[in-house]
Scaffold this motif. Structure first.
Motif, mmCIF file in Angstrom:
data_model
loop_
_atom_site.group_PDB
_atom_site.id
_atom_site.type_symbol
_atom_site.label_atom_id
_atom_site.label_comp_id
_atom_site.label_asym_id
_atom_site.label_seq_id
_atom_site.Cartn_x
_atom_site.Cartn_y
_atom_site.Cartn_z
ATOM 1 N N SER A 81 -2.065 -3.453 3.771
ATOM 2 C CA SER A 81 -1.297 -2.659 4.719
ATOM 3 C C SER A 81 -1.623 -3.034 6.163
ATOM 4 C CB SER A 81 -1.591 -1.174 4.512
ATOM 5 O OG SER A 81 -0.464 -0.499 4.052
ATOM 6 N N GLU A 82 -0.742 -2.646 7.093
ATOM 7 C CA GLU A 82 -0.973 -2.942 8.503
ATOM 8 C C GLU A 82 -0.580 -1.787 9.414
ATOM 9 O OE1 GLU A 82 1.438 -6.287 9.633
ATOM 10 O OE2 GLU A 82 3.324 -5.308 9.080
ATOM 11 N N GLN A 83 -0.318 -0.641 8.855
ATOM 12 C CA GLN A 83 0.068 0.524 9.641
ATOM 13 C C GLN A 83 -1.038 1.581 9.584
ATOM 14 O OE1 GLN A 83 2.739 0.746 11.496
ATOM 15 N NE2 GLN A 83 4.087 -0.873 10.749
ATOM 16 N N PRO A 84 -1.258 2.376 10.640
ATOM 17 C CA PRO A 84 -0.407 2.513 11.831
ATOM 18 C C PRO A 84 -0.575 1.385 12.858
ATOM 19 C CG PRO A 84 -2.291 3.962 12.001
ATOM 20 C CD PRO A 84 -2.345 3.361 10.634
ATOM 21 N N VAL A 85 -1.717 0.674 12.818
ATOM 22 C CA VAL A 85 -1.909 -0.535 13.615
ATOM 23 C C VAL A 85 -2.730 -1.492 12.755
ATOM 24 C CG1 VAL A 85 -1.821 0.602 15.877
ATOM 25 C CG2 VAL A 85 -4.027 0.322 14.721
ATOM 26 N N TYR A 86 -2.791 -2.750 13.187
ATOM 27 C CA TYR A 86 -3.572 -3.728 12.444
ATOM 28 C C TYR A 86 -4.995 -3.220 12.249
ATOM 29 C CZ TYR A 86 0.329 -6.695 13.872
ATOM 30 O OH TYR A 86 1.584 -7.214 14.086
ATOM 31 N N PHE A 87 -5.505 -3.369 11.044
ATOM 32 C CA PHE A 87 -6.798 -2.788 10.714
ATOM 33 C C PHE A 87 -7.933 -3.402 11.529
ATOM 34 C CE2 PHE A 87 -5.239 -1.660 6.154
ATOM 35 C CZ PHE A 87 -4.384 -0.720 6.703
ATOM 36 N N ARG A 165 -8.949 6.439 2.401
ATOM 37 C CA ARG A 165 -9.608 5.484 1.528
ATOM 38 C C ARG A 165 -10.124 4.314 2.352
ATOM 39 N NH1 ARG A 165 -11.182 7.047 -3.101
ATOM 40 N NH2 ARG A 165 -11.155 4.874 -3.797
ATOM 41 N N PRO A 166 -11.122 3.560 1.861
ATOM 42 C CA PRO A 166 -11.553 2.345 2.562
ATOM 43 C C PRO A 166 -10.367 1.404 2.756
ATOM 44 C CG PRO A 166 -13.092 2.899 0.804
ATOM 45 C CD PRO A 166 -11.917 3.809 0.632
ATOM 46 N N TYR A 167 -10.398 0.663 3.816
ATOM 47 C CA TYR A 167 -9.262 -0.207 4.134
ATOM 48 C C TYR A 167 -9.048 -1.289 3.080
ATOM 49 C CZ TYR A 167 -8.828 2.149 8.583
ATOM 50 O OH TYR A 167 -8.615 3.117 9.540
ATOM 51 N N TYR A 172 -2.426 -4.893 -1.904
ATOM 52 C CA TYR A 172 -1.258 -4.654 -2.748
ATOM 53 C C TYR A 172 -1.470 -5.227 -4.154
ATOM 54 C CZ TYR A 172 0.965 -3.757 1.780
ATOM 55 O OH TYR A 172 1.277 -3.273 3.032
ATOM 56 N N GLN A 173 -1.399 -4.349 -5.149
ATOM 57 C CA GLN A 173 -1.603 -4.784 -6.530
ATOM 58 C C GLN A 173 -0.627 -5.886 -6.955
ATOM 59 O OE1 GLN A 173 -3.954 -4.211 -8.671
ATOM 60 N NE2 GLN A 173 -2.988 -5.297 -10.376
ATOM 61 N N ARG A 297 5.579 5.712 -0.717
ATOM 62 C CA ARG A 297 4.330 5.164 -1.234
ATOM 63 C C ARG A 297 3.532 4.394 -0.180
ATOM 64 N NH1 ARG A 297 5.853 1.968 -6.635
ATOM 65 N NH2 ARG A 297 7.283 0.962 -5.151
ATOM 66 N N GLU A 298 4.224 3.927 0.890
ATOM 67 C CA GLU A 298 3.518 3.238 1.965
ATOM 68 C C GLU A 298 4.167 3.582 3.298
ATOM 69 O OE1 GLU A 298 1.994 -0.996 3.630
ATOM 70 O OE2 GLU A 298 4.035 -0.269 3.586
ATOM 71 N N VAL A 299 4.877 2.660 3.923
ATOM 72 C CA VAL A 299 5.571 2.914 5.191
ATOM 73 C C VAL A 299 6.858 2.101 5.192
ATOM 74 C CG1 VAL A 299 5.368 2.929 7.713
ATOM 75 C CG2 VAL A 299 3.300 3.022 6.315
ATOM 76 N N ALA A 300 7.918 2.641 5.797
ATOM 77 C CA ALA A 300 9.179 1.916 5.925
ATOM 78 C C ALA A 300 9.360 1.463 7.365
ATOM 79 C CB ALA A 300 10.352 2.797 5.485
ATOM 80 N N TYR A 301 9.519 0.163 7.573
ATOM 81 C CA TYR A 301 9.717 -0.382 8.916
ATOM 82 C C TYR A 301 10.246 -1.801 8.811
ATOM 83 C CZ TYR A 301 5.143 -2.637 8.021
ATOM 84 O OH TYR A 301 4.109 -3.370 7.478
ATOM 85 N N ASP A 302 10.956 -2.229 9.859
ATOM 86 C CA ASP A 302 11.404 -3.624 9.909
ATOM 87 C C ASP A 302 11.819 -4.023 11.314
ATOM 88 O OD1 ASP A 302 14.070 -2.398 9.911
ATOM 89 O OD2 ASP A 302 14.030 -2.476 7.740
#
Length: 344
Positions: A81-87, A165-167, A172-173, A297-302
């Motif tokens: 994942s990369e939201q809300p900002v880059y880890f 949860r830990p980053y 992604y499985q 399940r995650e975030v919607a963006y584009d």
């Protein structure tokens, strides 16, 4: 003697069972019917499996020699994942908070003031100069060993603001399965990311099975020196040396891999040059985009996202027929079982 003979036979049976199980696991990794179990039976999954089958079939028209089976993946937003900002930026901001007691002047200086007040708009307003200031303050003077230790401690203790949860739980499985599937089919998998090379190398082998030497990212300047105790070491200078994003990704691939990959997977416009570079390979090739369209399940963006913007890439994928993987429709699950809540 009978007891010894029985012990030997048990060892033989255990060994035979292990051989049988390993064979079954290998077949499951390469068998199209068993491949990618967390993927729905979609067009994208079919195209991936077809590409692997065609390019690994000896004697076939599209056969690619093992040495040329290079697959490159972006990291942020593609493998985790990369939201809300880059880890990594969250890690750097946490470092600023840790160091703040030593720098009372930061209370009145941006971007540090914004970090301490949790004002992300103020931090974002400082732009690239602000990011470089954060990088310098967080890293300067650390040896590469000390930096790795701090990254590992952060990964062990920090938690994602939404999933708690830990980053590293937020990988992604379906992508883990794809990496395994490609490697079982003779592909060599690389990360080519805008993230920091030193930051990623701490954990990518454990998380993805990708060793440090196959991780290509942004770099900062380091200096070799001998400590007062006579120990050779590398010290981070807190100055960004190379940003591995956009048009620099093909440059980095050429510099560090020396072969044009045959498969590329990204999720943003920053990955577009990498996909274009791979598409120009004279060998059979495959370019894929991951579309973040799953708000539940995650975030919607584009197209309008400040993080991981996917605009030109969507248009080019449509024009050239590149598979666009829908997180919502193509994946049965997003994170490994038990790694994250599936709802906000």
């Amino acid at each position: 003697m009978k007891k010894m003979t029985g012990h030997i036979w048990r060892l033989i049976m255990v060994f035979a069972l292990l051989v049988l199980l390993s064979g079954q696991m290998a077949r499951a990794a390469t068998d199209p019917a068993a491949a990618l179990p967390s993927w729905n039976d979609s067009v994208a999954r079919t195209q991936i499996i077809d590409f692997v089958k065609r390019t690994t079939q000896e004697g076939g028209a599209d056969y690619i020699k093992p040495a040329e089976r290079i697959a490159v993946f972006d990291n942020d937003g593609t493998l985790w994942s990369e939201q809300p900002v880059y880890f990594q930026l969250i890690f750097l901001m946490d470092r600023i908070k840790e160091l703040a007691p030593q720098h009372p002047e930061w209370k009145n200086q941006q971007p540090f003031k914004g970090i301490l007040e949790n004002d992300m708009h103020a931090v974002a307003a400082t732009g690239n100069e602000g990011i470089m200031a954060i990088e310098h303050a967080a890293d300067v003077g650390l040896t590469t060993v000390e930096f790795r230790e701090k990254v590992q401690h952060w990964l062990d203790t920090a938690r994602h603001p939404r999933f708690k949860r830990p980053y590293t739980d937020l990988v992604y499985q379906p992508m883990l399965e794809l990496l395994d599937y490609l490697r079982a089919s003779g592909f060599k998998t690389f990360i080519v990311s805008g993230g920091g090379t030193d930051f990623m190398r701490v954990w990518t082998e454990k998380a993805y099975g990708i060793p440090p030497e196959q991780v290509i990212g942004s770099t900062d300047k380091v200096k070799f020196e001998i400590s007062k105790g006579g120990v050779p070491r590398l010290v981070k200078q807190g100055v960004i040396n190379f940003i591995d994003d956009g048009a620099e990704k093909p440059v980095a691939i050429n510099r560090y891999i020396g072969r044009v990959p045959v498969l590329a997977f990204g999720n943003s416009d920053g990955d577009l040059p990498m996909l274009q570079y791979v598409a120009a390979n004279s060998l059979p090739n495959l370019e894929l985009y991951l579309h973040h369209d799953d708000a539940e399940r995650e975030v919607a963006y584009d197209r309008k996202s400040a993080i991981g913007k996917l605009d030109k890439g969507l248009d080019e994928a449509a024009a050239k027929g590149w598979p666009v993987v829908s997180m919502k429709n193509d994946w049965k699950t997003v994170f490994p079982a038990g790694n994250a809540e599936t709802k906000p």
